[in-house]
Scaffold this motif. Structure first.
Motif, PDB file in Angstrom:
ATOM      1  N   GLU A  14       0.850  -1.256   0.055  1.00 34.70           N
ATOM      2  CA  GLU A  14       0.049  -0.089  -0.021  1.00 34.70           C
ATOM      3  C   GLU A  14       0.750   1.374   0.139  1.00 34.70           C
ATOM      4  OE1 GLU A  14      -2.866   0.245   2.996  1.00 34.70           O
ATOM      5  OE2 GLU A  14      -3.974  -1.579   2.206  1.00 34.70           O
ATOM      6  N   GLN A  15       2.037   1.113   0.693  1.00 34.70           N
ATOM      7  CA  GLN A  15       2.843   2.418   0.543  1.00 34.70           C
ATOM      8  C   GLN A  15       3.452   2.594  -0.687  1.00 34.70           C
ATOM      9  OE1 GLN A  15       5.706   2.571   4.165  1.00 34.70           O
ATOM     10  NE2 GLN A  15       4.506   1.018   4.973  1.00 34.70           N
ATOM     11  N   ILE A  16       3.889   1.477  -1.146  1.00 37.35           N
ATOM     12  CA  ILE A  16       4.395   1.469  -2.604  1.00 37.35           C
ATOM     13  C   ILE A  16       3.174   1.969  -3.613  1.00 37.35           C
ATOM     14  CG2 ILE A  16       5.473   0.265  -4.448  1.00 37.35           C
ATOM     15  CD1 ILE A  16       6.558  -1.771  -2.285  1.00 37.35           C
ATOM     16  N   LYS A  17       2.052   1.516  -3.471  1.00 43.94           N
ATOM     17  CA  LYS A  17       1.163   1.946  -4.351  1.00 43.94           C
ATOM     18  C   LYS A  17       0.919   3.466  -4.323  1.00 43.94           C
ATOM     19  CE  LYS A  17      -3.623   1.208  -4.255  1.00 43.94           C
ATOM     20  NZ  LYS A  17      -4.890   0.433  -3.823  1.00 43.94           N
ATOM     21  N   GLU A  18       0.606   3.919  -2.942  1.00 36.17           N
ATOM     22  CA  GLU A  18       0.473   5.670  -2.587  1.00 36.17           C
ATOM     23  C   GLU A  18       1.624   6.278  -3.155  1.00 36.17           C
ATOM     24  OE1 GLU A  18       0.882   7.860   1.336  1.00 36.17           O
ATOM     25  OE2 GLU A  18      -1.039   6.631   1.202  1.00 36.17           O
ATOM     26  N   GLY A  19       2.944   5.866  -3.218  1.00 36.44           N
ATOM     27  CA  GLY A  19       4.092   6.466  -3.501  1.00 36.44           C
ATOM     28  C   GLY A  19       3.928   6.677  -4.881  1.00 36.44           C
ATOM     29  N   VAL A  20       3.767   5.608  -5.623  1.00 40.13           N
ATOM     30  CA  VAL A  20       3.346   5.825  -7.074  1.00 40.13           C
ATOM     31  C   VAL A  20       2.399   6.815  -7.666  1.00 40.13           C
ATOM     32  CG1 VAL A  20       2.934   4.446  -9.358  1.00 40.13           C
ATOM     33  CG2 VAL A  20       4.611   3.443  -7.773  1.00 40.13           C
ATOM     34  N   LEU A  45      14.238  -1.180  -2.923  1.00 43.86           N
ATOM     35  CA  LEU A  45      13.745  -1.141  -1.577  1.00 43.86           C
ATOM     36  C   LEU A  45      14.036  -2.424  -0.540  1.00 43.86           C
ATOM     37  CD1 LEU A  45      10.382   0.053  -2.728  1.00 43.86           C
ATOM     38  CD2 LEU A  45      11.901   1.442  -1.912  1.00 43.86           C
ATOM     39  N   ALA A  46      14.783  -3.351  -1.103  1.00 49.68           N
ATOM     40  CA  ALA A  46      15.067  -4.274  -0.469  1.00 49.68           C
ATOM     41  C   ALA A  46      13.851  -5.219   0.300  1.00 49.68           C
ATOM     42  CB  ALA A  46      15.988  -4.024   0.735  1.00 49.68           C
ATOM     43  N   ILE A  47      13.055  -5.601  -0.740  1.00 52.18           N
ATOM     44  CA  ILE A  47      11.507  -6.158  -0.216  1.00 52.18           C
ATOM     45  C   ILE A  47      11.473  -7.180  -1.362  1.00 52.18           C
ATOM     46  CG2 ILE A  47      10.690  -4.197   1.141  1.00 52.18           C
ATOM     47  CD1 ILE A  47       8.854  -3.507  -1.282  1.00 52.18           C
ATOM     48  N   ASN A  48      10.507  -8.041  -1.077  1.00 52.20           N
ATOM     49  CA  ASN A  48      10.067  -9.242  -1.704  1.00 52.20           C
ATOM     50  C   ASN A  48       9.553  -8.804  -3.139  1.00 52.20           C
ATOM     51  OD1 ASN A  48       8.489 -11.252  -2.661  1.00 52.20           O
ATOM     52  ND2 ASN A  48       8.912 -12.172  -0.681  1.00 52.20           N
ATOM     53  N   PRO A  49       9.955  -9.371  -3.957  1.00 48.80           N
ATOM     54  CA  PRO A  49       9.346  -8.834  -5.546  1.00 48.80           C
ATOM     55  C   PRO A  49       7.520  -9.208  -5.650  1.00 48.80           C
ATOM     56  CG  PRO A  49      11.136  -9.968  -5.800  1.00 48.80           C
ATOM     57  CD  PRO A  49      11.208 -10.132  -4.456  1.00 48.80           C
ATOM     58  N   ASN A  50       7.148 -10.105  -4.704  1.00 48.10           N
ATOM     59  CA  ASN A  50       5.878 -10.481  -4.786  1.00 48.10           C
ATOM     60  C   ASN A  50       4.862  -9.159  -4.236  1.00 48.10           C
ATOM     61  OD1 ASN A  50       6.036 -12.921  -5.755  1.00 48.10           O
ATOM     62  ND2 ASN A  50       6.249 -13.876  -3.754  1.00 48.10           N
ATOM     63  N   THR A  51       5.795  -8.230  -3.251  1.00 44.46           N
ATOM     64  CA  THR A  51       4.913  -7.136  -2.666  1.00 44.46           C
ATOM     65  C   THR A  51       5.057  -5.966  -3.931  1.00 44.46           C
ATOM     66  OG1 THR A  51       6.088  -7.711  -0.612  1.00 44.46           O
ATOM     67  CG2 THR A  51       5.454  -5.428  -1.139  1.00 44.46           C
ATOM     68  N   ILE A  52       6.022  -5.886  -4.550  1.00 43.67           N
ATOM     69  CA  ILE A  52       6.091  -4.879  -5.771  1.00 43.67           C
ATOM     70  C   ILE A  52       4.950  -5.432  -6.829  1.00 43.67           C
ATOM     71  CG2 ILE A  52       7.476  -3.845  -7.695  1.00 43.67           C
ATOM     72  CD1 ILE A  52       8.240  -3.257  -4.724  1.00 43.67           C
ATOM     73  N   GLN A  53       4.960  -6.712  -7.098  1.00 45.86           N
ATOM     74  CA  GLN A  53       3.954  -7.107  -8.281  1.00 45.86           C
ATOM     75  C   GLN A  53       2.502  -6.948  -7.464  1.00 45.86           C
ATOM     76  OE1 GLN A  53       5.069  -8.693 -11.001  1.00 45.86           O
ATOM     77  NE2 GLN A  53       2.672  -8.389 -11.290  1.00 45.86           N
ATOM     78  N   ARG A  54       2.227  -7.126  -6.358  1.00 48.16           N
ATOM     79  CA  ARG A  54       0.870  -6.771  -5.642  1.00 48.16           C
ATOM     80  C   ARG A  54       0.600  -5.417  -5.936  1.00 48.16           C
ATOM     81  NH1 ARG A  54      -1.838  -8.296   0.143  1.00 48.16           N
ATOM     82  NH2 ARG A  54      -3.901  -7.321  -0.382  1.00 48.16           N
ATOM     83  N   ALA A  55       1.364  -4.503  -5.729  1.00 48.81           N
ATOM     84  CA  ALA A  55       1.241  -2.968  -5.826  1.00 48.81           C
ATOM     85  C   ALA A  55       1.091  -2.662  -7.347  1.00 48.81           C
ATOM     86  CB  ALA A  55       2.545  -2.294  -5.325  1.00 48.81           C
TER      87      ALA A  55
END
Length: 124
Positions: A14-20, A45-55
């Motif tokens: 959600e934070q990534i989504k909001e940033g974009v 961002l040093a986080i799991n790619p699945n998190t980015i994919q979901r965003a």
């Protein structure tokens, strides 16, 4: 560009989504501009790619970006990026009601809205 706060109670996607969304609406990202790949942003961002994919999936479903298989994610044309604001208004109204039930006055809420308005317009 995009950052995450591990102390924030909101999920990282959600934070990534909001940033974009902020970058798109402030026109820091232009129409048809390529976003970082899922892998690139995950490493940055040093986080799991699945998190980015979901965003990215949610951003696509809301009309902020479009995905071209094999090429990446791109900013949607601006008329598409102006997604329906009714979910945002609903969330705002629910949050405002909760704040008022918690004891915040209408004047205090208005003052906070004015402060947010000034902060958002200062970034321009």
């Amino acid at each position: 560009m995009i950052s995450v706060n591990y102390r924030d109670s909101r999920p990282l996607y959600e934070q990534i989504k909001e940033g974009v969304i902020k970058l798109i609406l402030t026109r820091a990202l232009k129409q048809d501009e390529k976003l970082p790949s899922v892998r690139e942003l995950a490493v940055e961002l040093a986080i799991n790619p699945n998190t980015i994919q979901r965003a990215y999936r949610e951003l696509e479903s809301e009309g902020y970006i479009y995905i071209v298989t094999g090429r990446g994610a791109f900013v949607s044309p601006q008329e598409d990026a102006k997604a329906d604001v009714s979910p945002l208004l609903k969330s705002f109204r629910e949050s405002a009601a909760k704040l008022m039930y918690s004891g915040m006055s209408a004047d205090e809420l208005k003052a906070d809205i004015d402060k947010i308005f000034k902060e958002v317009n200062r970034d321009d």
